[in-house]
Design a protein around this motif. Structure first.
Motif, short mmCIF file in Angstrom:
data_model
loop_
_atom_site.label_atom_id
_atom_site.label_comp_id
_atom_site.label_asym_id
_atom_site.label_seq_id
_atom_site.Cartn_x
_atom_site.Cartn_y
_atom_site.Cartn_z
N MET A 214 -5.22 12.88 -4.27
CA MET A 214 -5.73 11.55 -3.96
C MET A 214 -7.00 11.30 -4.74
SD MET A 214 -4.68 10.46 -0.17
CE MET A 214 -6.31 9.97 0.16
N VAL A 215 -7.22 10.01 -5.04
CA VAL A 215 -8.42 9.58 -5.76
C VAL A 215 -9.08 8.47 -4.95
CG1 VAL A 215 -9.35 8.58 -7.88
CG2 VAL A 215 -7.41 10.17 -8.00
N PHE A 216 -10.30 8.70 -4.55
CA PHE A 216 -11.08 7.73 -3.78
C PHE A 216 -11.77 6.76 -4.74
CE2 PHE A 216 -15.43 7.33 -1.53
CZ PHE A 216 -15.09 6.12 -0.93
N VAL A 217 -11.55 5.46 -4.52
CA VAL A 217 -12.22 4.42 -5.30
C VAL A 217 -13.11 3.66 -4.32
CG1 VAL A 217 -11.95 2.45 -6.85
CG2 VAL A 217 -10.21 4.26 -6.82
N SER A 218 -14.40 3.89 -4.41
CA SER A 218 -15.33 3.42 -3.39
C SER A 218 -15.67 1.94 -3.52
CB SER A 218 -16.62 4.24 -3.47
OG SER A 218 -17.61 3.71 -2.63
N ALA A 219 -15.80 1.31 -2.36
CA ALA A 219 -16.37 -0.04 -2.28
C ALA A 219 -17.67 0.01 -1.48
CB ALA A 219 -15.38 -1.00 -1.64
N ASP A 220 -18.30 1.19 -1.46
CA ASP A 220 -19.57 1.33 -0.75
C ASP A 220 -20.67 0.53 -1.43
OD1 ASP A 220 -19.21 3.26 1.53
OD2 ASP A 220 -18.33 4.45 -0.09
N GLY A 254 -4.65 -5.04 -8.05
CA GLY A 254 -4.79 -6.31 -7.37
C GLY A 254 -5.30 -6.16 -5.95
N ILE A 255 -6.32 -5.35 -5.76
CA ILE A 255 -6.82 -5.08 -4.41
C ILE A 255 -7.50 -6.32 -3.85
CG2 ILE A 255 -8.33 -3.61 -3.03
CD1 ILE A 255 -5.87 -2.22 -4.31
N GLN A 256 -7.02 -6.76 -2.67
CA GLN A 256 -7.58 -7.94 -2.02
C GLN A 256 -8.32 -7.62 -0.73
OE1 GLN A 256 -4.95 -11.35 -1.76
NE2 GLN A 256 -3.75 -10.66 -3.51
N GLY A 257 -8.26 -6.37 -0.30
CA GLY A 257 -8.94 -5.97 0.92
C GLY A 257 -8.87 -4.47 1.09
N ILE A 258 -9.75 -3.94 1.94
CA ILE A 258 -9.76 -2.51 2.22
C ILE A 258 -9.62 -2.29 3.72
CG2 ILE A 258 -11.04 -1.82 0.16
CD1 ILE A 258 -13.60 -1.81 1.90
N PRO A 259 -9.06 -1.13 4.13
CA PRO A 259 -8.58 -0.03 3.29
C PRO A 259 -7.21 -0.33 2.67
CG PRO A 259 -8.17 0.47 5.59
CD PRO A 259 -8.92 -0.82 5.57
N THR A 260 -7.02 0.13 1.45
CA THR A 260 -5.72 0.05 0.78
C THR A 260 -5.40 1.40 0.18
OG1 THR A 260 -5.91 -2.31 0.26
CG2 THR A 260 -4.41 -1.01 -1.08
N LEU A 261 -4.19 1.87 0.42
CA LEU A 261 -3.73 3.14 -0.16
C LEU A 261 -2.49 2.87 -1.00
CD1 LEU A 261 -3.83 6.24 -0.40
CD2 LEU A 261 -2.44 6.35 1.69
N ILE A 262 -2.62 3.09 -2.31
CA ILE A 262 -1.52 2.92 -3.26
C ILE A 262 -0.90 4.29 -3.52
CG2 ILE A 262 -0.88 2.15 -5.57
CD1 ILE A 262 -1.97 -0.15 -4.00
N LEU A 263 0.41 4.40 -3.47
CA LEU A 263 1.10 5.65 -3.78
C LEU A 263 1.80 5.53 -5.12
CD1 LEU A 263 1.29 8.29 -2.06
CD2 LEU A 263 0.53 6.29 -0.78
N LEU A 264 1.55 6.52 -6.00
CA LEU A 264 2.16 6.56 -7.33
C LEU A 264 3.02 7.81 -7.48
CD1 LEU A 264 -1.05 5.75 -9.42
CD2 LEU A 264 0.61 4.12 -8.52
N ASP A 265 4.06 7.70 -8.32
CA ASP A 265 4.85 8.89 -8.60
C ASP A 265 4.20 9.70 -9.72
OD1 ASP A 265 5.54 7.71 -11.05
OD2 ASP A 265 7.54 7.09 -10.39
N ALA A 266 4.84 10.78 -10.11
CA ALA A 266 4.24 11.69 -11.09
C ALA A 266 4.07 11.06 -12.46
CB ALA A 266 5.08 12.97 -11.21
N GLU A 267 4.79 9.96 -12.72
CA GLU A 267 4.65 9.25 -14.01
C GLU A 267 3.64 8.11 -13.92
OE1 GLU A 267 7.96 10.10 -12.89
OE2 GLU A 267 7.53 11.86 -14.11
N GLY A 268 3.04 7.93 -12.76
CA GLY A 268 2.05 6.87 -12.60
C GLY A 268 2.63 5.53 -12.20
N HIS A 269 3.93 5.50 -11.87
CA HIS A 269 4.57 4.26 -11.43
C HIS A 269 4.37 4.08 -9.93
CE1 HIS A 269 7.33 5.28 -15.01
NE2 HIS A 269 6.42 4.41 -15.41
N MET A 270 4.20 2.83 -9.52
CA MET A 270 3.92 2.58 -8.11
C MET A 270 5.14 2.82 -7.24
SD MET A 270 2.44 -0.84 -6.21
CE MET A 270 1.08 -1.01 -7.36
N ILE A 271 4.92 3.55 -6.15
CA ILE A 271 5.95 3.74 -5.13
C ILE A 271 5.78 2.67 -4.05
CG2 ILE A 271 6.80 5.26 -3.30
CD1 ILE A 271 5.94 7.63 -5.05
N THR A 272 4.55 2.54 -3.55
CA THR A 272 4.29 1.53 -2.53
C THR A 272 2.82 1.15 -2.49
OG1 THR A 272 4.44 1.02 -0.15
CG2 THR A 272 3.96 3.30 -0.73
N ARG A 273 2.59 -0.10 -2.11
CA ARG A 273 1.23 -0.58 -1.84
C ARG A 273 0.88 -0.40 -0.37
NH1 ARG A 273 -0.70 -4.01 -5.63
NH2 ARG A 273 -2.18 -4.83 -4.08
#
Length: 418
Positions: A214-220, A254-273
């Motif tokens: 996982m990679v945390f992208v802060s909005a602190d 396209g983050i419009q609010g937090i918390p948001t967790l995006i899941l990507l596969d091993a190739e970097g393609h989105m699985i789910t928002r």
């Protein structure tokens, strides 16, 4: 191209003098359209409008692409005078005030959940090029990165990544891994609640032998808050000081609010928002990596998705979770067909599918939308348009569901107000 834009926006727009703008003629040169969703009475919209005016003016004066971009205002104003006054401040056209149906279609099609919102779409296909145009206006004031299309995740995230022991690594540590990109902040109570759940989910997935990071992208709001929050996390983070990279990741997804967790596969393609919903619904991580399911059982944690666009909800008379399976099996084929059709077109599905039993969540939804007590009851709920479509029949068959869905997508159904 022009024909598509006419279908998307209608034949006529209006400008600040309420003069008509011909969409067919407008679309002949365009490659990109920015759909600006806003409201005159919203303070952040007023602030953003000033920034967008400055951005638009510079772009039209100096960019070599000035003729290939247009902004279109999609208003949620309820008062025509307020809308007209706000339009006076704009240099671009708008959807006519009375065209509420077209406005709601655009809100639903592009999953707009908050304002102001600026979504850049391809003028020939309507596909989303950049979902978070607010960050484009802020980060690229000269329009040098036009057309702001999506880049590979590996390219956007490239650079040092932190561990909470202050050591650094690089993106090679993500290779071959499912990746969760976690947009969150310490000041946000729902974020802190989700983080506590995520800690357990992260450990469970890792202990199962899955390659997951996982990679945390802060909005602190400060380095100190970031450090305090990140000290609780066993995963990686983009350095707080690298504001440009954090912003690019927000723009990419396209983050419009937090918390948001995006899941990507091993190739970097989105699985789910919808990583947040999936984690809360699956604490034992049995369904990891949480590929989208055609039909969901309505719950408190996923009810938020009812506000993201039209949703088919089949209410059935049962209080037992396992007894919802026949209802899911009934509507699953049509749900799978709809998902596959729009995935092939690289578009988001226009309809989500739920089954609901007899519980407090379902009762609250029925009360809020003023639905009859009948069960089974087949409905489509469009919360943002405050509209509902009800199919109250004695027997709900696959053919009934199929016809109901196709008639809705073809706009043959008459809505009732919520």
């Amino acid at each position: 191209m022009s024909e598509f834009l006419v279908n998307l926006l209608g034949e006529r727009l209006v400008n600040s003098e309420t003069a008509e703008v011909d969409v067919q003629a407008l679309g002949s040169k365009l490659s990109l359209v920015g759909l600006y969703f806003g409201c005159s009475l919203n303070g952040p919209c007023k602030q953003f409008n000033a920034s967008l005016c400055e951005f638009y003016s510079k772009f039209k004066k100096s960019s070599e692409h000035k003729d290939t971009l247009e902004i279109v205002f999609v208003s949620s104003d309820q008062d025509q005078k307020h809308w007209q006054d706000f339009l006076q401040e704009m240099q671009w056209p708008a959807l006519p005030f009375k065209d509420r149906h077209k406005k709601m279609k655009l809100w639903n099609k592009y999953k707009v959940t908050s304002i102001p919102s600026l979504v850049f779409v391809d003028a020939a296909t309507g596909k989303v090029v950049c979902r978070n145009g607010l960050l484009v206006v802020r980060d690229d004031p000269k329009g040098l990165e036009f057309p702001w299309g999506p880049k590979p995740f590996a390219e956007v995230v490239a650079g040092p990544l932190l561990r909470n022991n202050r050591q650094t690594t690089d993106i090679s540590s993500l290779e071959g891994h499912y990746v969760g990109v976690y947009f969150s902040a310490h000041w946000c109570p729902p974020c802190r609640s989700l983080t506590r759940v995520l800690l357990e989910s992260y450990r469970t997935v890792k202990e199962s032998g899955q390659h997951f990071e996982m990679v945390f992208v802060s909005a602190d709001r400060s380095e100190e808050s970031f450090q305090q929050y990140f000290s609780e996390m066993p995963w990686l983070a983009v350095p707080y000081s690298d504001e440009a990279r954090r912003s690019r990741l927000n723009r990419l997804f396209g983050i419009q609010g937090i918390p948001t967790l995006i899941l990507l596969d091993a190739e970097g393609h989105m699985i789910t928002r919808q990583g947040r919903v999936e984690v809360l619904n699956d604490p034992e991580c049995r369904l990891f990596p949480w590929h989208p399911r055609p039909v969901l059982e309505l719950s408190e944690s996923n009810a938020v998705q009812l506000h993201e666009g039209p949703c088919l909800v089949l209410f059935v008379d049962t209080e037992e979770e396992g007894e919802l399976e026949p209802a899911k099996e009934l509507i699953q084929p049509i749900a799978e067909k709809i998902m596959a059709k729009y995935k092939a077109k690289e578009e988001e599905t226009p309809l989500l599918f739920f089954v609901a039993g007899e519980d407090d969540m379902s009762d609250s939804l029925r009360d809020y939308t003023n639905l009859p007590e009948a069960a089974p009851l087949l409905t489509i709920l469009d919360m943002s348009a405050r509209a509902k479509y009800v199919k109250d029949v004695e027997e709900i068959t696959p053919a009934v569901v199929e016809t109901f869905v196709q008639d809705f997508l073809a706009e043959k159904l008459k809505p009732e107000p919520i």
